[in-house]
Design an enzyme around this catalytic site. Structure first.
Site, mmCIF file in Angstrom:
data_model
loop_
_atom_site.group_PDB
_atom_site.id
_atom_site.type_symbol
_atom_site.label_atom_id
_atom_site.label_comp_id
_atom_site.label_asym_id
_atom_site.label_seq_id
_atom_site.Cartn_x
_atom_site.Cartn_y
_atom_site.Cartn_z
ATOM 1 N N CYS A 1 -73.917 -23.208 -11.038
ATOM 2 C CA CYS A 1 -73.459 -21.994 -10.375
ATOM 3 C C CYS A 1 -74.635 -21.080 -10.050
ATOM 4 O O CYS A 1 -75.711 -21.190 -10.626
ATOM 5 C CB CYS A 1 -72.490 -21.251 -11.283
ATOM 6 S SG CYS A 1 -71.112 -22.257 -11.846
ATOM 7 N N GLY A 2 -74.403 -20.171 -9.125
ATOM 8 C CA GLY A 2 -75.378 -19.135 -8.817
ATOM 9 C C GLY A 2 -74.899 -17.818 -9.380
ATOM 10 O O GLY A 2 -73.742 -17.428 -9.196
#
Length: 396
Positions: free
Chosen positions: A51-52
Protein backbone atom coordinates in the site's frame (compact mmCIF):
# COMPACT_ATOMS: atom_id res chain seq x y z
CA UNK A 1 18.97 -21.36 -20.63
CA UNK A 2 19.38 -23.54 -23.76
CA UNK A 3 16.19 -25.38 -22.85
CA UNK A 4 14.25 -22.17 -22.52
CA UNK A 5 15.69 -20.89 -25.78
CA UNK A 6 14.67 -24.04 -27.61
CA UNK A 7 11.11 -23.65 -26.38
CA UNK A 8 10.92 -20.01 -27.34
CA UNK A 9 12.65 -20.41 -30.73
CA UNK A 10 15.34 -18.11 -32.04
CA UNK A 11 15.05 -14.65 -30.38
CA UNK A 12 13.94 -11.88 -32.68
CA UNK A 13 14.29 -8.14 -31.97
CA UNK A 14 13.79 -7.15 -28.32
CA UNK A 15 11.22 -9.79 -27.39
CA UNK A 16 11.15 -12.13 -24.38
CA UNK A 17 13.44 -14.64 -26.11
CA UNK A 18 16.07 -11.94 -26.70
CA UNK A 19 15.85 -10.94 -23.05
CA UNK A 20 16.29 -14.51 -21.82
CA UNK A 21 19.18 -14.97 -24.20
CA UNK A 22 20.86 -11.80 -22.93
CA UNK A 23 20.89 -13.00 -19.30
CA UNK A 24 21.74 -16.65 -19.99
CA UNK A 25 25.16 -17.90 -18.86
CA UNK A 26 27.79 -18.22 -21.50
CA UNK A 27 28.95 -21.77 -22.34
CA UNK A 28 32.26 -21.13 -20.56
CA UNK A 29 30.56 -20.40 -17.19
CA UNK A 30 29.65 -23.50 -15.13
CA UNK A 31 25.93 -23.55 -14.31
CA UNK A 32 26.76 -23.87 -10.62
CA UNK A 33 28.00 -20.26 -10.64
CA UNK A 34 25.58 -17.31 -10.55
CA UNK A 35 25.31 -15.92 -14.04
CA UNK A 36 26.12 -12.29 -14.74
CA UNK A 37 23.34 -9.77 -15.33
CA UNK A 38 23.87 -6.50 -17.09
CA UNK A 39 25.27 -3.98 -14.57
CA UNK A 40 22.39 -2.21 -12.83
CA UNK A 41 21.34 -1.48 -9.26
CA UNK A 42 17.80 -2.59 -10.18
CA UNK A 43 16.88 -6.20 -9.33
CA UNK A 44 13.27 -7.22 -10.11
CA UNK A 45 13.38 -10.11 -7.61
CA UNK A 46 13.34 -7.56 -4.79
CA UNK A 47 10.10 -5.92 -5.96
CA UNK A 48 7.19 -6.09 -3.54
CA UNK A 49 3.60 -4.94 -3.77
CA UNK A 50 2.36 -2.80 -0.95
CA UNK A 51 0.00 0.00 0.00
CA UNK A 52 0.91 3.66 -0.30
CA UNK A 53 0.65 5.74 2.87
CA UNK A 54 1.60 9.23 3.97
CA UNK A 55 0.54 12.51 5.50
CA UNK A 56 0.80 16.23 4.88
CA UNK A 57 0.75 18.68 7.78
CA UNK A 58 1.33 22.35 8.46
CA UNK A 59 4.07 22.56 11.07
CA UNK A 60 2.36 25.55 12.71
CA UNK A 61 -1.09 23.92 12.78
CA UNK A 62 -2.66 26.35 10.31
CA UNK A 63 -5.77 24.98 8.63
CA UNK A 64 -6.31 25.52 4.91
CA UNK A 65 -8.00 23.91 1.93
CA UNK A 66 -4.67 24.08 0.09
CA UNK A 67 -3.20 21.55 2.52
CA UNK A 68 -5.98 19.08 1.73
CA UNK A 69 -5.29 19.63 -1.96
CA UNK A 70 -1.61 18.81 -1.38
CA UNK A 71 -2.58 15.60 0.42
CA UNK A 72 -4.89 14.54 -2.43
CA UNK A 73 -2.13 15.31 -4.92
CA UNK A 74 0.31 13.19 -2.92
CA UNK A 75 -2.25 10.38 -2.77
CA UNK A 76 -2.74 10.64 -6.52
CA UNK A 77 1.01 10.12 -6.95
CA UNK A 78 0.67 6.84 -5.02
CA UNK A 79 -1.78 5.38 -7.51
CA UNK A 80 0.90 2.92 -8.62
CA UNK A 81 0.85 1.47 -5.10
CA UNK A 82 -2.76 0.34 -5.49
CA UNK A 83 -4.38 -2.62 -7.20
CA UNK A 84 -6.75 -2.41 -10.15
CA UNK A 85 -9.80 -4.60 -10.71
CA UNK A 86 -10.82 -6.22 -14.00
CA UNK A 87 -13.03 -3.27 -14.97
CA UNK A 88 -9.88 -1.08 -14.94
CA UNK A 89 -11.67 1.54 -12.80
CA UNK A 90 -12.18 -0.12 -9.42
CA UNK A 91 -9.34 -0.02 -6.90
CA UNK A 92 -8.72 -1.88 -3.65
CA UNK A 93 -9.49 1.29 -1.73
CA UNK A 94 -8.30 4.82 -1.10
CA UNK A 95 -9.13 7.50 1.44
CA UNK A 96 -8.15 10.36 3.71
CA UNK A 97 -8.36 10.90 7.47
CA UNK A 98 -8.40 14.54 8.59
CA UNK A 99 -9.39 16.70 11.52
CA UNK A 100 -13.06 17.64 11.44
CA UNK A 101 -13.57 20.63 9.07
CA UNK A 102 -15.80 22.51 11.50
CA UNK A 103 -16.72 25.41 9.23
CA UNK A 104 -18.07 23.04 6.58
CA UNK A 105 -20.20 21.04 9.01
CA UNK A 106 -21.46 24.05 10.94
CA UNK A 107 -22.61 25.44 7.59
CA UNK A 108 -24.26 22.16 6.62
CA UNK A 109 -25.95 21.74 10.02
CA UNK A 110 -27.41 25.24 9.75
CA UNK A 111 -28.60 24.54 6.21
CA UNK A 112 -30.32 21.30 7.22
CA UNK A 113 -31.80 22.44 10.54
CA UNK A 114 -32.42 26.13 9.86
CA UNK A 115 -30.60 27.05 13.09
CA UNK A 116 -27.03 28.26 13.70
CA UNK A 117 -24.80 25.83 15.62
CA UNK A 118 -21.58 26.14 17.58
CA UNK A 119 -18.82 24.58 15.44
CA UNK A 120 -16.83 23.65 18.54
CA UNK A 121 -19.67 21.53 19.89
CA UNK A 122 -20.05 19.31 16.81
CA UNK A 123 -19.22 15.69 16.11
CA UNK A 124 -19.80 13.84 12.86
CA UNK A 125 -20.41 10.15 12.31
CA UNK A 126 -19.85 8.63 8.87
CA UNK A 127 -22.02 5.59 8.15
CA UNK A 128 -22.02 2.99 5.38
CA UNK A 129 -25.55 1.55 5.17
CA UNK A 130 -26.93 -1.17 2.95
CA UNK A 131 -29.61 0.57 0.85
CA UNK A 132 -32.40 -1.81 1.89
CA UNK A 133 -31.74 -1.48 5.65
CA UNK A 134 -30.65 2.17 5.81
CA UNK A 135 -33.81 3.52 7.48
CA UNK A 136 -33.75 0.78 10.10
CA UNK A 137 -30.06 1.44 10.84
CA UNK A 138 -30.60 5.20 11.15
CA UNK A 139 -33.22 4.54 13.84
CA UNK A 140 -30.77 2.29 15.68
CA UNK A 141 -28.07 4.97 15.49
CA UNK A 142 -30.42 7.58 16.94
CA UNK A 143 -31.26 5.26 19.83
CA UNK A 144 -27.57 4.54 20.49
CA UNK A 145 -26.82 8.28 20.58
CA UNK A 146 -29.70 9.01 22.95
CA UNK A 147 -28.53 6.23 25.27
CA UNK A 148 -25.24 8.11 25.70
CA UNK A 149 -26.84 11.51 26.23
CA UNK A 150 -25.95 12.79 22.77
CA UNK A 151 -28.24 14.81 20.50
CA UNK A 152 -28.57 14.19 16.78
CA UNK A 153 -28.91 17.49 14.96
CA UNK A 154 -29.54 16.03 11.50
CA UNK A 155 -28.74 13.34 8.99
CA UNK A 156 -26.80 14.41 5.93
CA UNK A 157 -26.63 12.44 2.69
CA UNK A 158 -23.01 12.71 1.61
CA UNK A 159 -22.81 14.26 -1.89
CA UNK A 160 -21.16 11.72 -4.19
CA UNK A 161 -20.69 11.04 -7.91
CA UNK A 162 -21.07 7.29 -8.53
CA UNK A 163 -20.22 7.72 -12.21
CA UNK A 164 -16.67 8.70 -11.16
CA UNK A 165 -15.89 5.18 -9.89
CA UNK A 166 -15.71 1.71 -11.41
CA UNK A 167 -18.59 -0.62 -12.15
CA UNK A 168 -17.55 -3.12 -9.47
CA UNK A 169 -17.32 -0.33 -6.89
CA UNK A 170 -20.77 0.96 -7.91
CA UNK A 171 -22.27 -2.53 -7.62
CA UNK A 172 -21.31 -2.73 -3.92
CA UNK A 173 -21.56 0.95 -3.05
CA UNK A 174 -23.30 1.58 0.30
CA UNK A 175 -25.60 4.46 1.09
CA UNK A 176 -23.22 6.96 2.71
CA UNK A 177 -24.74 9.11 5.45
CA UNK A 178 -23.36 11.48 8.08
CA UNK A 179 -24.87 12.03 11.52
CA UNK A 180 -24.13 15.58 12.68
CA UNK A 181 -24.26 15.39 16.45
CA UNK A 182 -23.77 17.64 19.46
CA UNK A 183 -23.38 17.15 23.17
CA UNK A 184 -26.38 17.64 25.42
CA UNK A 185 -24.54 19.29 28.29
CA UNK A 186 -21.97 22.08 28.40
CA UNK A 187 -18.82 19.99 28.68
CA UNK A 188 -15.60 21.85 27.89
CA UNK A 189 -14.17 21.02 24.48
CA UNK A 190 -11.03 19.54 26.03
CA UNK A 191 -13.03 17.01 28.03
CA UNK A 192 -12.53 13.44 26.82
CA UNK A 193 -16.02 12.52 27.93
CA UNK A 194 -17.48 13.64 24.60
CA UNK A 195 -15.21 11.25 22.71
CA UNK A 196 -15.96 8.48 25.21
CA UNK A 197 -19.69 8.95 24.70
CA UNK A 198 -19.31 8.90 20.91
CA UNK A 199 -17.17 5.77 21.14
CA UNK A 200 -19.69 3.95 23.34
CA UNK A 201 -22.58 5.07 21.14
CA UNK A 202 -20.80 3.67 18.11
CA UNK A 203 -20.04 0.40 19.87
CA UNK A 204 -23.67 0.08 20.94
CA UNK A 205 -24.84 0.76 17.39
CA UNK A 206 -22.39 -1.75 15.92
CA UNK A 207 -23.62 -4.47 18.23
CA UNK A 208 -27.16 -4.09 16.88
CA UNK A 209 -26.54 -3.06 13.28
CA UNK A 210 -23.65 -5.27 12.20
CA UNK A 211 -26.04 -8.08 11.15
CA UNK A 212 -27.74 -5.49 8.91
CA UNK A 213 -24.50 -4.79 7.05
CA UNK A 214 -23.83 -1.35 8.59
CA UNK A 215 -20.33 0.01 9.12
CA UNK A 216 -19.03 3.21 10.76
CA UNK A 217 -15.83 4.58 9.15
CA UNK A 218 -15.55 7.27 11.84
CA UNK A 219 -17.55 8.92 14.62
CA UNK A 220 -15.67 11.67 16.40
CA UNK A 221 -15.61 15.30 17.45
CA UNK A 222 -11.99 15.49 16.27
CA UNK A 223 -11.58 13.54 13.04
CA UNK A 224 -13.44 12.31 9.98
CA UNK A 225 -12.76 9.68 7.28
CA UNK A 226 -13.61 9.80 3.58
CA UNK A 227 -12.81 6.48 1.92
CA UNK A 228 -14.15 3.83 -0.41
CA UNK A 229 -13.45 1.16 -3.00
CA UNK A 230 -11.68 3.74 -5.12
CA UNK A 231 -8.50 4.57 -6.94
CA UNK A 232 -6.58 7.57 -5.64
CA UNK A 233 -7.56 9.98 -8.46
CA UNK A 234 -11.24 9.11 -8.00
CA UNK A 235 -11.42 10.19 -4.35
CA UNK A 236 -12.00 13.97 -4.82
CA UNK A 237 -14.14 13.30 -7.91
CA UNK A 238 -16.39 10.94 -5.94
CA UNK A 239 -16.65 12.96 -2.70
CA UNK A 240 -17.71 16.54 -3.48
CA UNK A 241 -16.86 17.62 0.08
CA UNK A 242 -13.16 17.20 -0.66
CA UNK A 243 -13.42 19.98 -3.25
CA UNK A 244 -15.33 22.35 -0.96
CA UNK A 245 -13.26 25.46 -0.06
CA UNK A 246 -14.65 25.26 3.50
CA UNK A 247 -12.90 21.92 3.99
CA UNK A 248 -9.94 23.47 5.81
CA UNK A 249 -7.60 21.29 7.87
CA UNK A 250 -4.06 21.53 9.29
CA UNK A 251 -3.18 17.92 8.44
CA UNK A 252 -4.34 14.97 6.33
CA UNK A 253 -3.42 11.27 6.41
CA UNK A 254 -3.92 9.31 3.18
CA UNK A 255 -3.85 5.72 1.95
CA UNK A 256 -3.96 3.80 -1.34
CA UNK A 257 -4.62 0.10 -0.75
CA UNK A 258 -3.05 -2.96 -2.30
CA UNK A 259 -4.96 -5.84 -0.73
CA UNK A 260 -2.80 -8.87 0.06
CA UNK A 261 -4.49 -10.92 2.78
CA UNK A 262 -8.17 -9.87 2.66
CA UNK A 263 -10.64 -9.24 -0.13
CA UNK A 264 -11.16 -5.54 -0.92
CA UNK A 265 -14.44 -4.01 0.28
CA UNK A 266 -15.74 -0.51 1.00
CA UNK A 267 -15.33 -1.17 4.72
CA UNK A 268 -11.73 -2.36 4.45
CA UNK A 269 -10.53 0.70 2.57
CA UNK A 270 -8.19 2.87 4.64
CA UNK A 271 -7.46 5.04 6.60
CA UNK A 272 -9.31 3.65 9.59
CA UNK A 273 -10.35 5.72 12.59
CA UNK A 274 -6.86 6.64 13.84
CA UNK A 275 -4.32 5.06 11.48
CA UNK A 276 -3.45 3.64 8.09
CA UNK A 277 -1.04 0.82 7.47
CA UNK A 278 1.31 -0.61 4.86
CA UNK A 279 2.23 -4.25 5.39
CA UNK A 280 0.99 -7.33 7.18
CA UNK A 281 0.86 -8.11 10.90
CA UNK A 282 2.62 -11.45 11.34
CA UNK A 283 1.50 -12.05 14.95
CA UNK A 284 -2.16 -11.33 14.29
CA UNK A 285 -3.78 -14.51 15.61
CA UNK A 286 -1.88 -14.29 18.87
CA UNK A 287 -2.76 -10.59 19.22
CA UNK A 288 -6.46 -11.35 18.71
CA UNK A 289 -6.43 -14.17 21.25
CA UNK A 290 -4.65 -12.06 23.86
CA UNK A 291 -7.12 -9.20 23.37
CA UNK A 292 -10.02 -11.63 23.91
CA UNK A 293 -8.33 -12.96 27.04
CA UNK A 294 -8.06 -9.45 28.54
CA UNK A 295 -11.61 -8.38 27.68
CA UNK A 296 -13.20 -9.40 31.03
CA UNK A 297 -10.91 -6.89 32.78
CA UNK A 298 -11.76 -3.94 30.53
CA UNK A 299 -13.26 -0.83 32.06
CA UNK A 300 -13.49 2.90 31.48
CA UNK A 301 -13.41 5.05 34.59
CA UNK A 302 -16.83 6.60 35.04
CA UNK A 303 -18.46 4.11 32.65
CA UNK A 304 -18.40 0.98 34.82
CA UNK A 305 -22.03 0.09 34.09
CA UNK A 306 -21.39 0.38 30.33
CA UNK A 307 -18.16 -1.58 30.12
CA UNK A 308 -19.98 -4.43 28.38
CA UNK A 309 -20.22 -2.24 25.30
CA UNK A 310 -16.44 -2.43 24.93
CA UNK A 311 -16.58 -6.11 24.07
CA UNK A 312 -15.57 -7.36 21.61
CA UNK A 313 -12.69 -4.91 21.23
CA UNK A 314 -11.45 -6.41 17.98
CA UNK A 315 -13.81 -6.73 15.04
CA UNK A 316 -12.54 -9.96 13.49
CA UNK A 317 -14.45 -9.20 10.30
CA UNK A 318 -11.96 -6.46 9.54
CA UNK A 319 -8.49 -6.66 8.07
CA UNK A 320 -5.35 -6.96 10.18
CA UNK A 321 -4.92 -3.20 9.89
CA UNK A 322 -8.46 -2.60 11.15
CA UNK A 323 -7.85 -4.85 14.15
CA UNK A 324 -4.74 -2.91 15.15
CA UNK A 325 -6.78 0.26 14.77
CA UNK A 326 -9.35 -1.21 17.20
CA UNK A 327 -6.62 -1.83 19.78
CA UNK A 328 -5.07 1.64 19.44
CA UNK A 329 -8.47 3.29 19.71
CA UNK A 330 -9.27 1.40 22.93
CA UNK A 331 -6.02 2.50 24.56
CA UNK A 332 -6.77 6.09 23.58
CA UNK A 333 -10.25 5.84 25.09
CA UNK A 334 -8.55 4.70 28.30
CA UNK A 335 -6.73 8.04 28.45
CA UNK A 336 -3.43 7.32 26.71
CA UNK A 337 -1.93 9.65 24.14
CA UNK A 338 -1.92 8.16 20.64
CA UNK A 339 1.90 8.10 20.62
CA UNK A 340 1.87 6.25 23.93
CA UNK A 341 -0.63 3.71 22.59
CA UNK A 342 1.34 3.00 19.41
CA UNK A 343 4.63 2.73 21.28
CA UNK A 344 3.02 0.12 23.54
CA UNK A 345 1.65 -1.93 20.67
CA UNK A 346 4.49 -1.53 18.15
CA UNK A 347 7.66 -1.24 20.25
CA UNK A 348 11.11 -1.49 18.68
CA UNK A 349 13.26 -4.56 19.35
CA UNK A 350 14.58 -2.80 22.44
CA UNK A 351 15.95 -5.68 24.51
CA UNK A 352 19.41 -5.81 22.89
CA UNK A 353 19.97 -2.11 22.19
CA UNK A 354 23.10 -1.20 24.19
CA UNK A 355 22.76 2.59 24.02
CA UNK A 356 19.08 2.81 25.03
CA UNK A 357 18.55 5.28 27.92
CA UNK A 358 17.56 3.52 31.13
CA UNK A 359 14.27 5.41 31.42
CA UNK A 360 13.26 4.33 27.90
CA UNK A 361 14.27 0.73 28.65
CA UNK A 362 12.11 0.85 31.78
CA UNK A 363 9.19 2.19 29.75
CA UNK A 364 9.31 -0.75 27.34
CA UNK A 365 9.89 -3.31 30.11
CA UNK A 366 6.88 -2.02 32.06
CA UNK A 367 4.54 -2.08 29.08
CA UNK A 368 5.71 -5.56 28.08
CA UNK A 369 3.81 -6.71 31.17
CA UNK A 370 0.59 -5.16 29.84
CA UNK A 371 0.49 -6.12 26.19
CA UNK A 372 2.39 -8.06 23.56
CA UNK A 373 3.81 -6.50 20.38
CA UNK A 374 1.82 -6.40 17.15
CA UNK A 375 4.75 -7.46 15.06
CA UNK A 376 5.55 -6.98 11.38
CA UNK A 377 3.31 -4.05 10.44
CA UNK A 378 5.96 -2.45 8.19
CA UNK A 379 4.82 1.18 8.47
CA UNK A 380 1.99 3.12 10.10
CA UNK A 381 0.77 6.70 9.81
CA UNK A 382 -1.53 7.93 12.57
CA UNK A 383 -3.42 10.94 13.90
CA UNK A 384 -5.87 11.85 16.65
CA UNK A 385 -6.77 15.07 14.86
CA UNK A 386 -4.13 17.08 16.72
CA UNK A 387 -0.93 15.05 16.55
CA UNK A 388 0.19 13.30 13.37
CA UNK A 389 3.12 10.96 12.91
CA UNK A 390 4.53 7.71 11.61
CA UNK A 391 6.07 4.59 13.10
CA UNK A 392 8.02 1.67 11.63
CA UNK A 393 7.87 -1.98 12.62
CA UNK A 394 10.18 -3.62 15.15
CA UNK A 395 12.84 -4.22 12.53
CA UNK A 396 12.47 -0.74 10.95
Amino acid sequence: SPTASSRLGRPRGRGLGAYLNSIAPSPEVPLSQPFALQPSPYAPRFDRGGCGIGFVADQHGRASHALLHHALEALNNLQHRGALSADARTGDGAGVLTPLPRRLFAREAERLTGRPVNPDQLAVGVFFFQPDTAEQCMALAESALAAQGLRLLCWREVPTRPDAIGERAQATMPRIMQAITTRSGQLPITNYQFEHSLYLARKGFERQARPLGAYVPSFSSRTIVYKGLLLAPQLPAFYADLQDPDYEVPLAVFHQRYSTNTLPTWQRAQPFRVLCHNGEINTLQGNINWMKTREPQLDLTGFENLSGLLRPVVDTGGSDSAMLDNAVELLMMGGRDIRHALTMLVPPAWEKLPDLPEAVRDFYAYHACLTEPWDGPAALVFTDGVTVGAVLDRNG
